[in-house]
Scaffold this motif. Structure first.
Motif, PDB file in Angstrom:
ATOM      1  N   LEU A   1      24.568  32.435  -7.638  1.00 47.94           N
ATOM      2  CA  LEU A   1      23.836  31.401  -8.372  1.00 47.94           C
ATOM      3  C   LEU A   1      22.940  32.028  -9.430  1.00 47.94           C
ATOM      4  O   LEU A   1      22.134  32.914  -9.141  1.00 47.94           O
ATOM      5  CB  LEU A   1      22.975  30.567  -7.417  1.00 47.94           C
ATOM      6  CG  LEU A   1      23.722  29.773  -6.350  1.00 47.94           C
ATOM      7  CD1 LEU A   1      22.731  29.136  -5.380  1.00 47.94           C
ATOM      8  CD2 LEU A   1      24.592  28.724  -6.980  1.00 47.94           C
TER       9      LEU A   1
ATOM     10  N   ILE B   1      19.245  18.067  -9.200  1.00 43.36           N
ATOM     11  CA  ILE B   1      20.168  17.221  -8.445  1.00 43.36           C
ATOM     12  C   ILE B   1      19.519  16.777  -7.130  1.00 43.36           C
ATOM     13  O   ILE B   1      19.601  15.600  -6.749  1.00 43.36           O
ATOM     14  CB  ILE B   1      21.491  17.971  -8.173  1.00 43.36           C
ATOM     15  CG1 ILE B   1      22.257  18.161  -9.486  1.00 43.36           C
ATOM     16  CG2 ILE B   1      22.341  17.230  -7.142  1.00 43.36           C
ATOM     17  CD1 ILE B   1      23.414  19.156  -9.393  1.00 43.36           C
ATOM     18  N   LEU B   2      18.851  17.701  -6.461  1.00 44.57           N
ATOM     19  CA  LEU B   2      18.194  17.360  -5.188  1.00 44.57           C
ATOM     20  C   LEU B   2      17.033  16.390  -5.396  1.00 44.57           C
ATOM     21  O   LEU B   2      16.826  15.477  -4.584  1.00 44.57           O
ATOM     22  CB  LEU B   2      17.724  18.633  -4.479  1.00 44.57           C
ATOM     23  CG  LEU B   2      18.845  19.533  -3.953  1.00 44.57           C
ATOM     24  CD1 LEU B   2      18.296  20.856  -3.453  1.00 44.57           C
ATOM     25  CD2 LEU B   2      19.633  18.821  -2.869  1.00 44.57           C
TER      26      LEU B   2
ATOM     27  N   ASP C   1      21.737  27.727 -12.562  1.00 38.13           N
ATOM     28  CA  ASP C   1      22.355  27.000 -11.444  1.00 38.13           C
ATOM     29  C   ASP C   1      21.295  26.489 -10.478  1.00 38.13           C
ATOM     30  O   ASP C   1      21.338  25.343 -10.023  1.00 38.13           O
ATOM     31  CB  ASP C   1      23.336  27.894 -10.668  1.00 38.13           C
ATOM     32  CG  ASP C   1      24.566  28.278 -11.451  1.00 38.13           C
ATOM     33  OD1 ASP C   1      24.991  27.504 -12.341  1.00 38.13           O
ATOM     34  OD2 ASP C   1      25.123  29.363 -11.164  1.00 38.13           O
ATOM     35  N   ILE C   2      20.340  27.351 -10.161  1.00 37.76           N
ATOM     36  CA  ILE C   2      19.275  26.979  -9.219  1.00 37.76           C
ATOM     37  C   ILE C   2      18.438  25.839  -9.786  1.00 37.76           C
ATOM     38  O   ILE C   2      18.140  24.864  -9.086  1.00 37.76           O
ATOM     39  CB  ILE C   2      18.397  28.212  -8.887  1.00 37.76           C
ATOM     40  CG1 ILE C   2      19.234  29.233  -8.104  1.00 37.76           C
ATOM     41  CG2 ILE C   2      17.151  27.795  -8.099  1.00 37.76           C
ATOM     42  CD1 ILE C   2      18.599  30.609  -7.996  1.00 37.76           C
TER      43      ILE C   2
ATOM     44  N   GLU D   1      19.409  23.602 -11.948  1.00 37.80           N
ATOM     45  CA  GLU D   1      20.238  22.388 -11.900  1.00 37.80           C
ATOM     46  C   GLU D   1      20.290  21.807 -10.489  1.00 37.80           C
ATOM     47  O   GLU D   1      20.237  20.588 -10.311  1.00 37.80           O
ATOM     48  CB  GLU D   1      21.654  22.690 -12.393  1.00 37.80           C
ATOM     49  CG  GLU D   1      21.745  22.877 -13.896  1.00 37.80           C
ATOM     50  CD  GLU D   1      23.162  23.194 -14.356  1.00 37.80           C
ATOM     51  OE1 GLU D   1      24.126  22.709 -13.720  1.00 37.80           O
ATOM     52  OE2 GLU D   1      23.308  23.915 -15.350  1.00 37.80           O
ATOM     53  N   LEU D   2      20.408  22.677  -9.491  1.00 37.26           N
ATOM     54  CA  LEU D   2      20.429  22.207  -8.102  1.00 37.26           C
ATOM     55  C   LEU D   2      19.118  21.519  -7.735  1.00 37.26           C
ATOM     56  O   LEU D   2      19.124  20.493  -7.050  1.00 37.26           O
ATOM     57  CB  LEU D   2      20.724  23.356  -7.146  1.00 37.26           C
ATOM     58  CG  LEU D   2      22.165  23.837  -7.120  1.00 37.26           C
ATOM     59  CD1 LEU D   2      22.292  25.135  -6.314  1.00 37.26           C
ATOM     60  CD2 LEU D   2      23.080  22.767  -6.545  1.00 37.26           C
ATOM     61  N   TYR D   3      18.001  22.077  -8.176  1.00 36.98           N
ATOM     62  CA  TYR D   3      16.708  21.427  -7.935  1.00 36.98           C
ATOM     63  C   TYR D   3      16.699  20.018  -8.532  1.00 36.98           C
ATOM     64  O   TYR D   3      16.243  19.071  -7.896  1.00 36.98           O
ATOM     65  CB  TYR D   3      15.551  22.246  -8.531  1.00 36.98           C
ATOM     66  CG  TYR D   3      15.001  23.311  -7.619  1.00 36.98           C
ATOM     67  CD1 TYR D   3      14.500  23.000  -6.360  1.00 36.98           C
ATOM     68  CD2 TYR D   3      14.964  24.635  -8.033  1.00 36.98           C
ATOM     69  CE1 TYR D   3      13.991  23.989  -5.530  1.00 36.98           C
ATOM     70  CE2 TYR D   3      14.463  25.632  -7.207  1.00 36.98           C
ATOM     71  CZ  TYR D   3      13.979  25.291  -5.953  1.00 36.98           C
ATOM     72  OH  TYR D   3      13.486  26.275  -5.142  1.00 36.98           O
TER      73      TYR D   3
ATOM     74  N   VAL E   1      26.294  26.465   0.218  1.00 32.70           N
ATOM     75  CA  VAL E   1      25.194  26.892  -0.641  1.00 32.70           C
ATOM     76  C   VAL E   1      24.604  28.202  -0.121  1.00 32.70           C
ATOM     77  O   VAL E   1      24.324  29.125  -0.900  1.00 32.70           O
ATOM     78  CB  VAL E   1      24.119  25.787  -0.757  1.00 32.70           C
ATOM     79  CG1 VAL E   1      22.905  26.285  -1.516  1.00 32.70           C
ATOM     80  CG2 VAL E   1      24.703  24.546  -1.416  1.00 32.70           C
TER      81      VAL E   1
END
Length: 127
Positions: free
Chosen positions: A107, A118-119, A111-112, A114-116, A98
């Motif tokens: 990213l 997911i986390l 994308d960012i 979506e990552l938030y 990452v």
């Protein structure tokens, strides 16, 4: 030595077709791949034989025609390939991957976001 991929690139192509619309015959697979590869029936048959030996596909005979079905689940293959990639390229370190993507501006804002999400989901499932 690190992990090795469970599927070659060519095997991924065949498995993707089977995951999307099984069963398929050798002729159907050759036809589906004609714009992407120059594989002959012999090539496709050889690759299917390898996948049979690995236990990743099965077939049913209907007269002289064999219909092929996937046994390996797409999610299982994707998980294994992800772990192999992460191990091979980043020594198994997710944060290095990452970080590399951030450093190379790979990213997007989407994308960012979506990552938030997911986390956040991971945070609630690991408590």
């Amino acid at each position: 030595m690190g992990r090795t991929s469970i599927l070659s690139d060519g095997e991924w192509k065949l498995m993707s077709l089977l995951w999307n619309s099984a069963p398929k015959t050798v002729s159907q697979l050759v036809n589906d791949l004609k714009n992407d590869t120059a594989w002959t029936k012999g090539t496709v048959f050889m690759m299917l034989t390898r996948l049979l030996e690995k236990g990743y596909v099965r077939f049913e005979e209907q007269g002289r025609i064999k219909q092929y079905y996937p046994l390996l689940q797409q999610e299982e293959a994707a998980t294994q390939e992800t772990e192999t990639f992460l191990s091979k390229v980043y020594g198994g370190s997710l944060h290095m991957m990452v970080s590399s993507m951030v450093d190379h501006h790979a990213l997007s804002r989407e994308d960012i976001d979506e990552l938030y999400q997911i986390l956040k989901r991971a945070e609630t499932t690991t408590k």
